[in-house]
Design a protein around this motif. Structure first.
Motif, mmCIF file in Angstrom:
data_model
loop_
_atom_site.group_PDB
_atom_site.id
_atom_site.type_symbol
_atom_site.label_atom_id
_atom_site.label_comp_id
_atom_site.label_asym_id
_atom_site.label_seq_id
_atom_site.Cartn_x
_atom_site.Cartn_y
_atom_site.Cartn_z
ATOM 1 N N GLU A 26 0.811 -1.224 0.000
ATOM 2 C CA GLU A 26 0.000 0.000 0.000
ATOM 3 C C GLU A 26 0.840 1.266 0.000
ATOM 4 O O GLU A 26 0.421 2.304 -0.509
ATOM 5 N N ARG A 27 2.058 1.180 0.517
ATOM 6 C CA ARG A 27 2.871 2.396 0.598
ATOM 7 C C ARG A 27 3.371 2.835 -0.776
ATOM 8 O O ARG A 27 3.668 4.013 -0.990
ATOM 9 N N ASP A 28 3.451 1.901 -1.737
ATOM 10 C CA ASP A 28 3.981 2.250 -3.055
ATOM 11 C C ASP A 28 3.125 3.319 -3.732
ATOM 12 O O ASP A 28 3.643 4.264 -4.340
ATOM 13 N N LEU A 29 1.812 3.174 -3.632
ATOM 14 C CA LEU A 29 0.917 4.143 -4.251
ATOM 15 C C LEU A 29 1.001 5.492 -3.546
ATOM 16 O O LEU A 29 0.935 6.548 -4.195
ATOM 17 N N LYS A 30 1.173 5.473 -2.244
ATOM 18 C CA LYS A 30 1.309 6.733 -1.493
ATOM 19 C C LYS A 30 2.554 7.491 -1.936
ATOM 20 O O LYS A 30 2.527 8.712 -2.126
ATOM 21 N N ILE A 31 3.659 6.775 -2.098
ATOM 22 C CA ILE A 31 4.905 7.421 -2.516
ATOM 23 C C ILE A 31 4.785 7.916 -3.946
ATOM 24 O O ILE A 31 5.271 9.007 -4.284
ATOM 25 N N ALA A 32 4.120 7.140 -4.811
ATOM 26 C CA ALA A 32 3.916 7.560 -6.197
ATOM 27 C C ALA A 32 3.151 8.874 -6.259
ATOM 28 O O ALA A 32 3.491 9.777 -7.036
ATOM 29 N N ASN A 72 -3.280 20.926 -20.508
ATOM 30 C CA ASN A 72 -3.896 19.587 -20.470
ATOM 31 C C ASN A 72 -3.091 18.623 -19.604
ATOM 32 O O ASN A 72 -2.784 17.491 -20.009
ATOM 33 N N ILE A 73 -2.741 19.069 -18.403
ATOM 34 C CA ILE A 73 -1.950 18.229 -17.510
ATOM 35 C C ILE A 73 -2.810 17.085 -16.983
ATOM 36 O O ILE A 73 -3.858 17.305 -16.379
ATOM 37 N N VAL A 74 -2.375 15.857 -17.222
ATOM 38 C CA VAL A 74 -3.093 14.679 -16.749
ATOM 39 C C VAL A 74 -2.087 13.703 -16.152
ATOM 40 O O VAL A 74 -0.908 13.713 -16.498
ATOM 41 N N SER A 75 -2.572 12.868 -15.254
ATOM 42 C CA SER A 75 -1.689 11.889 -14.631
ATOM 43 C C SER A 75 -2.361 10.521 -14.597
ATOM 44 O O SER A 75 -3.584 10.417 -14.534
ATOM 45 N N ASP A 76 -1.528 9.509 -14.660
ATOM 46 C CA ASP A 76 -1.981 8.128 -14.545
ATOM 47 C C ASP A 76 -1.047 7.437 -13.559
ATOM 48 O O ASP A 76 0.012 6.925 -13.934
ATOM 49 N N ILE A 77 -1.432 7.444 -12.292
ATOM 50 C CA ILE A 77 -0.605 6.891 -11.224
ATOM 51 C C ILE A 77 -1.184 5.541 -10.820
ATOM 52 O O ILE A 77 -2.388 5.398 -10.614
ATOM 53 N N SER A 78 -0.306 4.542 -10.706
ATOM 54 C CA SER A 78 -0.792 3.193 -10.463
ATOM 55 C C SER A 78 0.220 2.395 -9.666
ATOM 56 O O SER A 78 1.429 2.628 -9.745
ATOM 57 N N ALA A 79 -0.284 1.431 -8.904
ATOM 58 C CA ALA A 79 0.582 0.487 -8.196
ATOM 59 C C ALA A 79 0.787 -0.782 -9.002
ATOM 60 O O ALA A 79 1.467 -1.704 -8.548
ATOM 61 N N LEU A 80 0.222 -0.848 -10.205
ATOM 62 C CA LEU A 80 0.406 -2.028 -11.056
ATOM 63 C C LEU A 80 1.834 -2.071 -11.587
ATOM 64 O O LEU A 80 2.460 -1.036 -11.798
#
Length: 551
Positions: free
Chosen positions: A446-452, A470-478
Motif C-alpha cells: 500500500e505504501r507504493d501508491l502513497k509514494i507515487a 492539459n496536464i493529466v496523470s496516470d498513477i498506479s501500483a500495477l
C-alpha cells in the motif's frame, strides 16, 4: 559436444557473460528463444520493428496474472487482456527496445533495511554486496556498452571512480530550457539523464542519428547499447560462441551429483533437443527464469531446480509509479524548435530519491514515444468520448502532429517486495507446447501508491511552472511489464534466498542466474544498468573460479 558454458537468454544479464567468457577462451553456447537480427533489419516503422513484433502471440504463449479482486485472488490469462510480459524474443532480448535510462543505484539502495525501518508486511532485506563492490562494473558498462551524459552534482549523487561519462551528452530539444528554468524557480535540481546511447563512433557502432524512433524500437545505427550490438557482436569474433536461435528452453536436467548436465529445448517447429555443458547461466528475464526453474522438476528437485528451499519465484519486483503528461505548443516555444525531429529531452529529477521518512523516487522527462499510428488512432474520440470522423478527425490529427508536442514525466519507484508478489506455475494453464505458463501474482504494498502520489505532486508543479496545458496523470501500483526483477534473490542465507552473493545457486553449484532475478530490491530506477554491471561482476568470478566450479 559438451560446451564449457551454456547461457540461456541473450539480454542484459547474458551479454557480459557471453562477452567475457568467450574472450577468456571458453566455448559458449547461447540458447535464444527468438531469431537473430541486425541493424539492417531495423527500419523505423511502427508496424514492422516495434517490440510487440518480436514477442510471442499471446493466444499461443501467454502468462496468467493474479489480481486481488473483491477480497480474493483471481487469475486472468494475458490473452484476454493483451497485457504482455514478453519483452523481446530476439538476440539481445529486451535490451534492443529499451529507452536506455542508465542511472546507477545509490549506496543506500544496497542497505534499505538498515537505512529505513522495514515496513510491515514487506520483505525488504539488505543486499549481500555493497555499492563499492559494484561501482567498478558500473564504470565498465559506461565504457564497454557505452553511456552518454554528463556528471552533475546533486544531493544524492553516488560516488564515482571516474569524473565523467566517456560519451558526451546527446543533443537536446530546446524544451529543456523550460524544464531547467521551472526547476530552478521551484528550487528543484534537474540533471542530464545518462543514456545507453552513444553520441560518437565506437568501433563498428555508429552514433545516434536522432531518428525520433527510440524507446520500444530496435536501433538501426547500433548506437543503443543493446546486448546484441555492444557485446555479442564482438564476442562472436572470438569464434568461441555458438548461438542456437529459435531455441525455447523448457527444462534444465540434473545428474546424480545434483549439478545441471543439460538443457532441453524446443526448436521453432517443436522438435525437442538437448545441449550439454559444464556450467549453466540462466538469464531469460525474471518471469521466464523462475518459470523455467519451477518447471525443471526431477528426483533431485521435485519442486523445481534450485528450489528445495521453496524460494524460487518469491519476491518478484517491478516498478510502480506512473506518467504525468502535458501539452506544449508555439505559445511555449517556436514550432521549429518544439518540433525539431529526434532531439532528446534527457532530464531527470532526483530531489526525492531519499527522504527522511521513506525511500522516494525518480522523475525522468521525455517526449511521448513516436508511434504515429497509435497516436492518430487515439484521436478518434474527443474529450466527451464521442467519435470523430471526416474533416473533424483530419483537423485533429493535423493539429496534434504539426502544432503540439506531449511531454511525459515517468515516475520510477522501488517496488516493495511482499508475500503476494511472486512467480509460480500452474498445471491448469499451458502454452501451445504443453508447458505450464508462468503465473504472476501482482500484490503491491500500500505504501507504493502513497509514494507515487507524493512524487506526482512534485512533477505536476514542474509542468504548472512551465505553463503546460492539459496536464493529466496516470498513477498506479500495477507493475510495468517491461521492468522485471526478483524471483531468485541473492543472499547469504540459503533458507531465504536462491543464490549466493556471486549469483550461484545455493543448491546447484554449476548454475548461475544473471538477469534481474537476483535483485532483493530494485532501486528507484530502471534495472538494466545494474543488471549489466552485476553480470560483468559475475563474469569476473566465473573466469577466476571456472575450474573449481566445474570440478
Amino acid at each position: 559436444m559438451i560446451y564449457d558454458v551454456c547461457v540461456v537468454g541473450s539480454g542484459a544479464g547474458a551479454g557480459p557473460i557471453i562477452y567475457e567468457l568467450s574472450r577468456a577462451g571458453l566455448k559458449v553456447c547461447v540458447l535464444e528463444k527468438g531469431d537473430i537480427y541486425n541493424e539492417k533489419d531495423f527500419s523505423k516503422d511502427e508496424i514492422v520493428v516495434r517490440r510487440d513484433i518480436y514477442t510471442p502471440n499471446l493466444k499461443e504463449e501467454y502468462h496468467t496474472i493474479e489480481e486481488f479482486v473483491d477480497g480474493s485472488w483471481e487469475k486472468f490469462p494475458t490473452y484476454e487482456t493483451g497485457w504482455s510480459f514478453w519483452n523481446g524474443s530476439i538476440l539481445g532480448g529486451s535490451s534492443n527496445f529499451m529507452s536506455g535510462y542508465f542511472h546507477r543505484l545509490k549506496p543506500n539502495d544496497f542497505k534499505l533495511a538498515s537505512t529505513y525501518e522495514v515496513p510491515q508486511d514487506s520483505n525488504i532485506v539488505d543486499w549481500p554486496i555493497s555499492y563499492e563492490d559494484l561501482e567498478p562494473y558500473y564504470t565498465k558498462v559506461e565504457e564497454v556498452v557505452g553511456v552518454s551524459g554528463k556528471v552533475q552534482k546533486y544531493a544524492f549523487l553516488e560516488p564515482r571512480s571516474t569524473k565523467d561519462f566517456l560519451y558526451p551528452p546527446l543533443n537536446e530539444n530546446k524544451i529543456v530550457d523550460l524544464i531547467d528554468k521551472a526547476c530552478l524557480d521551484l528550487n528543484y535540481t534537474s540533471i542530464k539523464t545518462p543514456r545507453a546511447i552513444i553520441s560518437k563512433q565506437k568501433d563498428d557502432r555508429n552514433p545516434c542519428y536522432y531518428s525520433n524512433y527510440c524507446g520500444s524500437y530496435a536501433c538501426s545505427s547500433g548506437a543503443k547499447g543493446s546486448s546484441r550490438a555492444s557485446l555479442i557482436k564482438d564476442a562472436l569474433k572470438t569464434n568461441n560462441v555458438e548461438i542456437l536461435a529459435n531455441s525455447f528452453v523448457i527444462k534444465l536436467n540434473t545428474g546424480k551429483n545434483k549439478k545441471i548436465k543439460s538443457a532441453t529445448y524446443l526448436t521453432k517447429n517443436g522438435t525437442k533437443k538437448e545441449v550439454f555443458a559444464k556450467l549453466f547461466v540462466l538469464a531469460a528475464q525474471a518471469v521466464e527464469t523462475s518459470r523455467l526453474l519451477l518447471n525443471s522438476k526431477d528426483e533431485n528437485f521435485p519442486n523445481g531446480v534450485a528450489n528445495n528451499s521453496g524460494n524460487v519465484g518469491k519476491n518478484f519486483l517491478s516498478t510502480s509509479g506512473g506518467i504525468i503528461s502535458a501539452t506544449f505548443d508555439e505559445s511555449h516555444l517556436p514550432l521549429k524548435d518544439l518540433q525539431a525531429s529526434g532531439l532528446f529531452v534527457n532530464r531527470s529529477i532526483m530531489d526525492w530519491y531519499y527522504t527522511k521518512e521513506f525511500k522516494g523516487g525518480v522523475i525522468d522527462v521525455l517526449f511521448e514515444h513516436q508511434n504515429p499510428i497509435r497516436r492518430a488512432s487515439s484521436l478518434r474520440w474527443d474529450e466527451n468520448a464521442d467519435l470523430r470522423i471526416g474533416e473533424e478527425l483530419q483537423n485533429s490529427i493535423f493539429e496534434t502532429f504539426t502544432k503540439t508536442r506531449t511531454l511525459n514525466m515517468e515516475i520510477f519507484l522501488d517496488w516493495t517486495p511482499t508475500d503476494n508478489s511472486f512467480i509460480s506455475v500452474d498445471e491448469k494453464y499451458k502454452d501451445k507446447y504443453g508447458i505450464p505458463v508462468a503465473n504472476i501474482r501482482i500484490g503491491s504494498h500500500e505504501r507504493d501508491l502513497k509514494i507515487a502520489n507524493f512524487v506526482k505532486e512534485k512533477a505536476v508543479k514542474v509542468f504548472e511552472k512551465m505553463g503546460g496545458k492539459n496536464i493529466v496523470s496516470d498513477i498506479s501500483a500495477l507493475p510495468s511489464s517491461n521492468l522485471q526483477a526478483g524471483g531468485c534473490r541473492f543472499g547469504d542465507n540459503p533458507k531465504i534466498s536462491v543464490l549466493n552473493k556471486n549469483c550461484q545457486a545455493h543448491e546447484v553449484s554449476n548454475l548461475f542466474v544473471t538477469d534481474g532475478s537476483f535483485m532483493p530490491t530494485g532501486g528507484s530506477v530502471p534495472y538494466t544498468f545494474t543488471i549489466y554491471a552485476n553480470s560483468f561482476r559475475v563474469a569476473d568470478f566465473l573466469k577466476d573460479n571456472y575450474k573449481k566450479i566445474i570440478n
